[in-house]
Every structure is written in C-alpha cells, then in structure tokens.
Design a protein around this motif. Sequence first.
Motif, PDB file in Angstrom:
ATOM      1  N   GLY A 136      15.782  -9.215 -11.654  1.00  0.00           N
ATOM      2  CA  GLY A 136      14.553  -8.446 -11.773  1.00  0.00           C
ATOM      3  C   GLY A 136      13.332  -9.311 -12.036  1.00  0.00           C
ATOM      4  N   ALA A 137      13.464 -10.288 -12.912  1.00  0.00           N
ATOM      5  CA  ALA A 137      12.326 -11.158 -13.224  1.00  0.00           C
ATOM      6  C   ALA A 137      11.892 -11.966 -12.006  1.00  0.00           C
ATOM      7  N   ASP A 138      12.869 -12.392 -11.187  1.00  0.00           N
ATOM      8  CA  ASP A 138      12.538 -13.141  -9.971  1.00  0.00           C
ATOM      9  C   ASP A 138      11.741 -12.273  -9.001  1.00  0.00           C
ATOM     10  N   LEU A 139      12.119 -11.008  -8.895  1.00  0.00           N
ATOM     11  CA  LEU A 139      11.435 -10.109  -7.968  1.00  0.00           C
ATOM     12  C   LEU A 139      10.001  -9.829  -8.423  1.00  0.00           C
ATOM     13  N   ILE A 140       9.821  -9.666  -9.708  1.00  0.00           N
ATOM     14  CA  ILE A 140       8.468  -9.438 -10.221  1.00  0.00           C
ATOM     15  C   ILE A 140       7.616 -10.688 -10.044  1.00  0.00           C
ATOM     16  N   GLU A 141       8.209 -11.851 -10.246  1.00  0.00           N
ATOM     17  CA  GLU A 141       7.473 -13.102 -10.023  1.00  0.00           C
ATOM     18  C   GLU A 141       7.055 -13.228  -8.559  1.00  0.00           C
ATOM     19  N   PHE A 142       7.946 -12.854  -7.641  1.00  0.00           N
ATOM     20  CA  PHE A 142       7.619 -12.891  -6.214  1.00  0.00           C
ATOM     21  C   PHE A 142       6.481 -11.926  -5.912  1.00  0.00           C
ATOM     22  N   ARG A 143       6.558 -10.715  -6.485  1.00  0.00           N
ATOM     23  CA  ARG A 143       5.483  -9.743  -6.287  1.00  0.00           C
ATOM     24  C   ARG A 143       4.145 -10.295  -6.755  1.00  0.00           C
TER      25      ARG A 143
END
Length: 918
Positions: free
Chosen positions: A464-471
């Motif tokens: 989840g943290a990786d996806l938010i960072e990508f966003r």
Amino acid sequence: MPTHPNRTPRRLPAMNAPVPSRHLTALESAPVPVPVPDHDQDPQETQEWRDAFAALVATHGAARARHMLDELARLARVERIGWTPELSTPYVNTIAVDRQPAFPGDLAVEERLASLMRWNALAMVVRANHSYGELGGHIASYASAADLFESGFNHFFRARGNGHGGDLVFFQPHSAPGVYARAFLEGRLSADDLAYYRQELSAPAFTQGTGARGLSSYPHPYLMPDFWQFPTGSMGIGPISSIYHARFMRYLTDRKLQDCGARKDNGVDVDERRVWGVFGDGEMDEPESMSALTLAARERLDNLVWVVNCNLQRLDGPVRGNGRIIDELEKLFAGAGWNVIKLVWGSDWDGLFARDTTGALARAFAHTVDGQMQTFAAKDGRFNRDTFFGQNEELRQLAQGMTDEQIDRLKRGGHDLVKIHAAYAAAAAHRGQPTVILAHTKKGYGMGAGQGKMTTHSHKKFEGADLIEFRNRFNLPLTDAQATSLTFHKPADDSPEMQYLKARRQALGGSLPRRETACGVVAKPALDAYAKFAVDADGKDMSTTMAFVRMLGNLLKDAALGPRIVPIVADEARTFGMANLFKQVGIYSSVGQRYAPEDIGSVLSYREATDGQILEEGISEAGAIASWTAAATSYSVHGLAMLPFYIYYSMFGFQRVGDQIWAAADQRGRGFLLGATSGRTTLGGEGLQHQDGTSHLVAATIPNCKAYDPGFACEMAVIVDAGIREMMVEQKDVFYYVTLMNENYAQPSLPAGLHDEVLRGCYRYDGWKTEGAVAEQHARRVTLLGSGAILTEVVKAAKLLAAQGLDVEVFSVTSWSELARDGQAGEAAVMRGEAASTPYFTRQLARSGGPVIAATDYVRAVPESVRAFVPEGRRYLTLGTDGFGRSDTRAALRRFFGVDAQSIVQAALHALHVASAS
C-alpha cells in the motif's frame, strides 16, 4: 602552423574551453566542451589546430568544414598512419538546445496522460498478480518506455485513415500493459478487459462467448486479431521484421502496386508511410536484431525509425555493466550506415551544461560505465550529490543551489517529452538513411524502491505504501483508498485530458495498434491453365521441383494473380532451376542494374530492375523469411493481398528460422513455403548439415500451417491450387508448407476424382499395378504407405512383394499432419460427448488388409503421428531416417537408413511373419 594568410583563427579563452555553440550548431552537433587528450605532447600546437578549425567553421560554414575533415581522413589513409575517425560522440544529446523545434503540444496535458497510462498499466499487472501470483507480467519496462510511446502516439504514429495508409509500429513486447492502458482511455478496452490481463481462458468472452475479453501477455495478432499487428515477444524478431517490412513497402511502390511514399491525394499532401520500432537495448544482442542493419542502409530506408530504449538493464543485470551500451550501439549503427540520434539527457540538464564551461560533465560521463549509472538511478539525490557531483570541485559547483530532490528528479532524455519530440521530428525529417534513436531511460522509472534495481524487471507486487508513493510521484487524481485498491482511472469524457487524447489520435488517423483484414479477392486461374502438364504428366520424367518452377512461371503470366506473386530465394535460384525467371520477371533492386552482367547475352542472364518481382535475399534465410512474412501479411498491413513463394533447402527452414516462422503464423501470414531438396536421402552428396529429416515434424506443430510431402507432381499441383484458393479467394488465415524433390522420375497422371483425397492426406495409388493383374485368392495381404522421396521406393517394394504372390495395396500419403489432425479432431469430439465419426485415415485403410508398413524420408516420429488411427488389429511398422545424414548416393543412403525398396520388403515380410505367428 595550421593557419591561412587570410584567416586569423580566434584564440579561445582557455585550453578546455568549448567551441562556441554557434559553430557546433552549424555542424548540427551539441554544444559540448571539446576535451584535450590526456597525453598531449604539444598542447599549444593542438590549441592552434582547434582555433584554426573553429575559424574555418565560422568563416566558411559546415559544408566546407566537413569537406576538410573528409580530406584529412583521406590523407590519413593515404599516409597509412593507422587512424580512423571515432564513431562515437560525447555522451550528450545529438540535437542541441538551440536546434530543438518548438514543442507543438500541450506539455502539461501530455504529462498527465502519460502518468495515467503508467498507473493503469501498473494496476493491471499488480492486480493480476495479487489474484494469481503465477501470471507474471512486467511493469518496469513500460515505466522506462512510457514517454517514448506517448510521444509517438500523440505526434507521430499514423493509423490508416484520412487518406494515409498507416504507419507500421513495432512495440517493445514487455511494454504491452502500457498499450492496453492507452486503449482503455481511448474506449477500445473496458476496465473489465484490463481485469483479465493474462487471463485469456478465464475471460467471459472465452467462457461465455460475450463480455470482457482476455488480454494476451505480449503483442500476439493470432490471439487478438483486431488489435495487435506485429508479434514482438521473441527478442530480435521484431527488429529484423521491421527492416524487411520497410523494404517491402519500397518494393510495392517501385512495382506500382501501392504507393507508400509521400504523395498528393486529391490535392492534399499525404506523408510517407513509415515503420517505427521501439526495441530494448538488451534485445540488440540478438543476432536477428543486427543481421540486416546494412541492408537497411544499403536500401536507403529513410522510412524506417528505430527507438532503442536504453534503460541499461536486462532481466539479470546491466546490459553492459563495465561499458556503455549507448556508445557501443552508436558505433555499430553508424558503422552500418544509419543516422544516429542520441537522446541522453532531459531538459533539466540543459542549464547544467550551459554553466559547464570546463567540460567537467562530459569528462565525468566519459568515465562512468553503465553499471555505475544504474546505481545512480537506484539511489536518491543525496547519494548522487555526494557520489557523482562530489567527484571534483567543478562538478560540486555545478550542483550548488540544487536541492537533493531536484538532483533526484534530473531526467534522462527518454523521459523528457520535449527532447523526445525533437528526436522523433529529426528522425522523420531525415533523408537517405534509416535512423536509430538511442534513448537513455531508467528501468522502473518512478517505481520508488524498484527504480533501477537489479530485480526491477521482475517487480510485480506493491504494498500500500508503495502505491501511494507512486500516486504522489506522478500527481495522480486518486484517493488513498483508490490507490491501495488499484482502481483503474479514466477521466471524464469532457476533461481536457480526454479531449486532447482523442483529438491527437483523430488527427493521426485513429487508434493504434489496429489490425485490419479487409482486402480485395484475387481471382485464381483454373488448374489446367497453369499445371495441366503436371496433372496429366502421363509418365514424363521430371522432379517435383522442376514441375513447381514451371507452374510458378505460368502463374506469373496470369493477368490477375501474376503481379501479386512474390518469388523469394536465398541465393539458390539456379540450384532450383529458376534462372529462367530472371529474364521473365526480373530481380527486384531499388537502384535497377548499374552494371552489365557477364552473362548478358544468355537467356538465363542475371537481370535486376526496379520493377523486378523476385526477392533475391542472398545467403540469409533470416532475411528471406522476414521478406516472406512482409509479403504474407500484406493483406492486413497494406490492404493488398500478395502471395509469396519462398523456396529454399528444406533443412534451412524450420530448423534454421523456426522461431520466425512461428511469429509469421502468429501474424496470420498467408503464402507458400517450399522446402526443396527435401528429405534425408534425396540430396545425396551434401551430407549431414543439408539433409532434412525433421521439417514435417516441426511444421505439424503450427496450427495454421498445412504441411504436405507430395511424391508426384500431380499431387503437388492440386495442393498448390488449393492453397491459392484458400488464401487468395477464400482469404483464410493459413499458409502451406510443401516439400519438393530434385530427383527425376516418371510422373503419373492423377485419376479423376482424387483431388479431395490428395488434400485430406492420402489416397490409394493403383498406378503401379499391371493392367489386368489379379492377386491370388486367399493371398496374404499387406499395405504399404509412402510419401515424398520414398514413395517411389514403396512402389518398387510393392512390385517385389506382388511378384512373391502377395496382395499389396499402396497408399500415397500427401500429408501425415493433416491425417493426424483429422483423427485428433474426431477423438476430441467424442470426448466432448459428440457423435463418434471414423477418422479419414482409418476409413482409407479399411479398403486394404494386412499389416501396414509406412516409410518416409523423415524421422519415424512423422509416420508415428497417425498410429492411433490405424484400424484395430492391424500391425503398424514405421520406417524413417532417424539420425544424422551422410554423404553418398541416394541408393546408398536409402540402404543405410533402411528406407529403400528391399528394406520395405523385409519389413513387410517380417510383419506378415509376426502376424501369422500370433
């Protein structure tokens, strides 16, 4: 002293100072500092030469400067000083800042669109792997190539429409998710379709016949026939195919079949159709990628542009950890005669280069290998400040005033839409050479912890943290919940992004990729009009190769079909008796014939012409099959049905270029492959490497390939006729593999009513029997099967067995694979609960009795493929040519492999003995 009395060179301000940018601009080069060699015996003299050259450029311009450099290079060769110019240039952009055209698009909107493509591509792959960890997929490749794709889609890649025939675009296969992501925004694919990425058999369209479709892993026209045009999943095949497609477009134009060049249509200018290929730097190691570079240059294919995505990394590690792949490829392509455009650094670097008056950056890059460059990509701004810019005081001063985040965000050229557009525009405008753009990118660009890592190629799962960072990295309009749930995002139809996307594609002719199949039917001449001599041979001696060449010559004369035929050879036309076609239709040459051939007075003289019809590809089976594929898919790529006949030594077909044939099948090619001098014993003295015993085994594995091994010219004529009808009239997506022999023997006429049996795979051949002869009552029965080169041995064996009082039946097997497929289809139907039907092969053998002996010039696995369909209770023995070939006469070879008449007799008697003993 290199000065001229009327030319006073301007003294540059310092030893390492750059040549003024206006001079380099005139030379169409980047304004980069010119470094002094490390060991210069006389720096002052060197500086004077540099000053003189700068003055020459300033006073007399680029043309004069180039002339002088050419003259000095010529003088160096005359003096034999052992020097040639370096083919590599500094590690900077080829196109200088002040040579960049104005960017014609809305940069902010295009960047937002590219970010959306990245997100939806990532979401597609990660969702699939959250559900099924085994599905695989790739994120990092498209992350590195997204901007390269989007620049093409928004400004350069033309679809068929608006009077334009459409560009041909070869997409880097691992980036397929990005192409699907764009198709989603264009409305061609739904969110439900994206949810079935790599789940073709689970998708409702497959299980229920309607609803969401499954998306193939890579570009596969066979699996998505309305979408993908070119299969590129097997590394190296896309590059060589793109070259021969570009050359085939010139062939069509020169033969006045279709104008693929720039032209006017109802008074409107229409651009030349181009071939674009986006490939990987690691892919350039494949032999097929490199093998036709000089052909592209020799043919002056300026309708061809390659974009090599130099993200510096293969699956396991760096492409060239201890070197620089961009420098290596620049030398390779420049040496092959291509125009090379280096796209190395983004616009963020322009200010740094402008402030760098000492050449510190160019020197630092010259000593930085790709392995280290990848480390820079994987690390943050602080690391790069300390490690790269911290190398010396000059670099430290350049980085002063920049935050660590700004250093971290310094873009490579392949991620800068402005720089990419400039490179593409220069490539499209270049004339006289094919162009390659070497685009420097980061593998896994924007993937946070995955960017530039050795493992990034296999990075498929995000927390989840990786996806938010990508966003956050790409400023995506997603809530935390949407990001962590991997929600596909599509802006509203009236949003600026969607309006822009649709307008750009409408201006370029519509969506891409898009495969079309509409083309006109081409009439087929009657069989007797071109092959009566073969169908009614009446015992005339000829080889099946000779019969085919004669048929081909007649077909070429047909007013409707003739112009659409593309004869292709790989330097063996004379071997196959095709030299008479040199005069009849000529050999294609884009420059005609600039010499008088030594055999000019001969009826078989070597004639090249711009409207020549034969594609003579030299000793390159890879090139010949690439040409065949271009012609075989012309019905789809160009809307113009062509019929290629590629004739070659059968050993150098499926065994040598089998992967390319598989790709041609994926692309649904239509045409004939003619495996001449086929079999392991027909080509007597050539030996192990030339004698084919396996091609029919491989051909049988390709679903849309119909493979035939006719023993008689009449059979071959019926097969070719059927192929023409299927491909040119009925427009079926099949191709034919037909093997031919160079052995002369008496050819029988084909009795009436057997055409269908020839095509289905076998028929009872009674032509060997003595008229009026009747087997003794209660005689032991035996059945012999033969195909191709060994059919005549089977006939001899039948006569010997009949002379011993046996009741013998002979079947000519024209296609083992068609018989096997028929039987397998029947078995599959029964397993599905459908009514049982007797296989065609079983019904044919029911007309005979006794044990069955099958002999071929191929490995035994070929006749073994029909064992399951031999009538119950009948013994079945197969004879073949397993093992390596040898050099000797046909008779000796057939004795050695046990496929001569005597061996067939012995096998029959053995089978009869076993049958009687049981």
